[in-house]
Design an enzyme around this catalytic site. Structure first.
Site, short mmCIF file in Angstrom:
data_model
loop_
_atom_site.label_atom_id
_atom_site.label_comp_id
_atom_site.label_asym_id
_atom_site.label_seq_id
_atom_site.Cartn_x
_atom_site.Cartn_y
_atom_site.Cartn_z
N ASP A 94 11.70 -60.38 44.94
CA ASP A 94 10.01 -60.01 44.47
C ASP A 94 8.79 -61.02 44.32
O ASP A 94 7.82 -61.08 44.22
CB ASP A 94 9.45 -58.97 44.19
CG ASP A 94 9.75 -57.57 44.85
OD1 ASP A 94 10.44 -56.70 44.28
OD2 ASP A 94 9.17 -57.50 46.64
N HIS B 48 15.87 -56.62 36.64
CA HIS B 48 16.45 -55.04 37.52
C HIS B 48 17.19 -54.06 37.70
O HIS B 48 18.03 -54.52 36.09
CB HIS B 48 17.25 -56.69 38.34
CG HIS B 48 16.92 -55.47 39.88
ND1 HIS B 48 18.20 -54.79 39.95
CD2 HIS B 48 16.08 -55.94 41.46
CE1 HIS B 48 18.06 -54.38 41.69
NE2 HIS B 48 17.28 -55.15 42.38
C1 SDX Z 1 13.32 -53.67 43.77
O1 SDX Z 1 16.91 -51.21 42.81
C2 SDX Z 1 16.49 -52.16 43.92
O2 SDX Z 1 17.43 -52.24 44.94
C3 SDX Z 1 15.36 -52.02 44.13
C4 SDX Z 1 15.24 -53.59 45.19
C5 SDX Z 1 16.10 -52.67 46.53
O3 SDX Z 1 16.17 -54.28 47.02
O4 SDX Z 1 15.40 -51.78 46.67
O5 SDX Z 1 15.87 -54.57 44.14
C6 SDX Z 1 13.52 -54.38 44.88
O6 SDX Z 1 12.43 -52.57 43.71
C7 SDX Z 1 13.52 -54.98 43.05
C8 SDX Z 1 12.39 -55.17 41.58
C9 SDX Z 1 10.68 -55.20 41.81
N1 SDX Z 1 10.19 -54.12 40.15
C10 SDX Z 1 9.65 -55.28 39.37
O7 SDX Z 1 9.46 -56.44 39.42
C11 SDX Z 1 8.78 -54.56 38.30
C12 SDX Z 1 8.81 -55.58 37.28
N2 SDX Z 1 10.18 -55.51 36.77
C13 SDX Z 1 10.48 -54.00 35.84
O8 SDX Z 1 8.92 -52.82 36.10
C14 SDX Z 1 11.98 -54.03 35.29
O9 SDX Z 1 12.29 -54.35 35.53
C15 SDX Z 1 12.26 -52.88 36.67
C16 SDX Z 1 11.83 -51.63 36.62
C17 SDX Z 1 12.65 -53.72 38.17
C18 SDX Z 1 14.00 -52.54 36.04
O10 SDX Z 1 13.12 -51.71 34.88
P1 SDX Z 1 14.31 -51.53 33.64
O11 SDX Z 1 15.34 -50.67 34.30
O12 SDX Z 1 13.64 -50.67 32.60
O13 SDX Z 1 15.79 -52.32 33.04
P2 SDX Z 1 16.63 -52.88 32.80
O14 SDX Z 1 16.67 -51.94 31.77
O15 SDX Z 1 17.15 -53.71 33.07
O16 SDX Z 1 15.26 -53.69 30.81
C19 SDX Z 1 16.04 -54.20 30.26
C20 SDX Z 1 14.86 -54.24 29.03
C21 SDX Z 1 13.60 -53.32 28.89
O17 SDX Z 1 13.54 -53.27 27.36
P3 SDX Z 1 14.10 -52.60 26.48
O18 SDX Z 1 14.04 -50.92 26.81
O19 SDX Z 1 15.81 -52.92 26.84
O20 SDX Z 1 13.54 -52.88 25.21
O21 SDX Z 1 14.06 -55.42 29.42
C22 SDX Z 1 12.99 -54.65 29.92
C23 SDX Z 1 12.72 -53.15 29.41
O22 SDX Z 1 10.96 -53.22 29.47
N3 SDX Z 1 12.27 -55.00 31.34
C24 SDX Z 1 11.08 -56.32 30.55
C25 SDX Z 1 10.73 -56.55 32.33
N4 SDX Z 1 11.61 -55.87 33.18
C26 SDX Z 1 12.49 -55.27 32.13
N5 SDX Z 1 9.96 -57.22 30.31
C27 SDX Z 1 8.99 -57.08 30.43
N6 SDX Z 1 9.17 -58.38 31.75
C28 SDX Z 1 9.88 -57.01 33.26
N7 SDX Z 1 9.66 -57.61 34.31
#
Ligand code: SDX
Length: 392
Positions: free
Chosen positions: A327, A270
């Site tokens: 989700d 998230h």
């Molecule tokens: C919603 O914003 C909101 O409030 C949204 C929401 C709402 O109610 O409106 O909560 C609803 O959208 C929930 C999120 C739903 N999406 C997913 O479940 C899709 C899978 N999640 C990822 O795409 C991701 O976690 C995001 C898009 C949600 C967040 O991405 P970020 O901003 O890159 O997350 P982060 O900065 O915390 O990531 C830290 C690290 C990164 O790696 P590094 O750059 O540090 O090497 O963790 C990695 C990311 O690449 N990472 C993941 C991951 N999510 C983050 N690696 C593997 N699997 C994942 N799911």
């Protein structure tokens, strides 16, 4: 001053904002609406009470709640001509495409609630959107399966009505399962608002230009559709089916950790929560209740729970503070209820409409509000001399 551009005191123009509606502490996994914890609201309130809270800032007393419910109920039907839109769509159109089109088109019908300078029209457009989203969503589902549209039934509650419009048919009485209606109501509460997420920010930015509320909510629906945002609930179920069996989980967890592999664990991580998403806890409990009520043994739930267990112990996910989000379990519940994957994000949009419109209303009523104008850091060629085509 960051050396690139001076910080704009009118920070609303950069897309950031002040708000009194929703508070999130991502590190502690706290979500509160107008000060009330999401766990309390999900357990003790119903969706219309939460709608009232988000819009007016207070939980309604009995008289206020009854009047609000009656007012919303009076707006559940859509203009009869809106039915014609659906015939213009392919039967296999994604329901989110239909939602974008139909909600935006509401501004072609409800001219008496598009003048945003009029407080009454602002309120009526909010009531119309909250009331009509379930009707429009259920019509999109009925259209996709070739069944007749079901009119709203004013004798039913908001969530009962939604289930009846989704699954009722003219040839027999539809008996709403109260356990499912309560579960649906709780799921709507869990999705109602979430501070300045991508789709809410889209609604605020669109609204800051003075666009009418129906067009702004259509923009929010478009943003929510993405798999990184609201589309994740549909993507989670696809991922669980792709994993198929708990023995395949380690391979998928390794793929998710591989920076060269675009695969991400859907439903995990998230932008804000670096702790367990408080909504996911309630959603998991609801998942068990619904599957028990329907006597459904879904192997995908076993895969989901084992995936969560493995990921929660994995160094990568622990270090990056990646937990299940709202989700992760919702799709398993919707599947058990007989709702197709293509409708999962539509349900998210139905629920989030109240958050979008409450945030839109707060922005419009803020006298300091300016048109949104996010800033940029220009990193291109600052100036170049024109070259005729023969010299390029
Ligand atoms: C919603 O914003 C909101 O409030 C949204 C929401 C709402 O109610 O409106 O909560 C609803 O959208 C929930 C999120 C739903 N999406 C997913 O479940 C899709 C899978 N999640 C990822 O795409 C991701 O976690 C995001 C898009 C949600 C967040 O991405 P970020 O901003 O890159 O997350 P982060 O900065 O915390 O990531 C830290 C690290 C990164 O790696 P590094 O750059 O540090 O090497 O963790 C990695 C990311 O690449 N990472 C993941 C991951 N999510 C983050 N690696 C593997 N699997 C994942 N799911």
């Amino acid at each position: 001053d960051t050396g690139y551009f001076t910080y704009d005191p009118g920070f609303t123009s950069t897309g950031s904002c002040e708000s009194t509606i929703t508070y999130i502490d991502g590190d502690k996994g706290i979500l509160r609406h107008r000060g009330y914890a999401i766990d309390d609201l999900a357990e003790k309130a119903d969706f219309l009470e939460v709608c009232y809270l988000l819009i007016y800032g207070e939980l309604p007393n009995k008289a206020e709640r009854d009047k609000f419910s009656a007012d919303i109920t009076m707006h559940t039907m859509v203009h009869e001509q809106m039915r014609n839109f659906y015939n213009g769509f392919r039967r296999d159109a994604h329901p989110m495409a239909i939602m974008c089109g139909s909600v935006g088109a509401m501004s072609a019908f409800y001219h008496d609630s598009t003048d945003i300078s009029d407080p009454n029209q602002r309120l009526i457009s909010a009531y119309r959107l909250i009331a009509k989203m379930p009707t429009i969503a259920a019509m999109a589902y009925k259209y996709s399966i070739g069944q007749p549209f079901q009119y709203p039934n004013n004798a039913l509650s908001y969530s009962e009505n939604f289930l009846a419009m989704m699954f009722g048919v003219p040839c027999e009485k539809y008996n709403v399962n109260p356990v499912l209606a309560k579960a649906m109501d709780r799921i709507l509460i869990l999705h109602a608002d979430h501070e300045q997420n991508a789709s809410t920010s889209t609604v605020r930015l669109a609204g800051s230009s003075g666009a009418n509320p129906f067009a702004c909510i259509a923009a929010g629906i478009a943003s929510l559709w993405g798999p990184a945002h609201g589309g994740a609930n549909e993507a989670v179920l696809k991922m669980l089916k792709q994993i198929g069996d708990v023995k395949n989980i380690p391979d998928f967890v390794n793929k998710a950790k591989d920076k060269n592999d675009p695969f991400r664990l859907m439903g995990f991580g998230h932008r804000v929560y670096k702790n367990y998403d408080p909504r996911a806890k309630v959603m998991q409990q609801t998942c068990h209740e619904v599957l028990k009520e329907l006597n459904v043994q879904d192997p995908l739930l076993d895969v989901a729970q084992e995936l969560e267990r493995i990921a929660r112990e994995d160094e990568y996910f622990v270090e990056k503070k990646l937990y299940p989000n709202v989700d992760f379990y919702s799709g398993i519940i919707f599947k058990a209820m007989g709702i197709p994957e293509s409708m999962f994000t539509v349900l998210f949009a139905v629920a989030r409409t109240v958050g979008w419109i409450a945030q839109w209303k707060e922005m419009i009523e803020d006298p300091s509000q300016k048109i949104g104008r996010p800033r940029q850091l220009f990193t291109g060629d600052v100036e170049r001399e024109f070259k005729e085509v023969q010299n390029r």
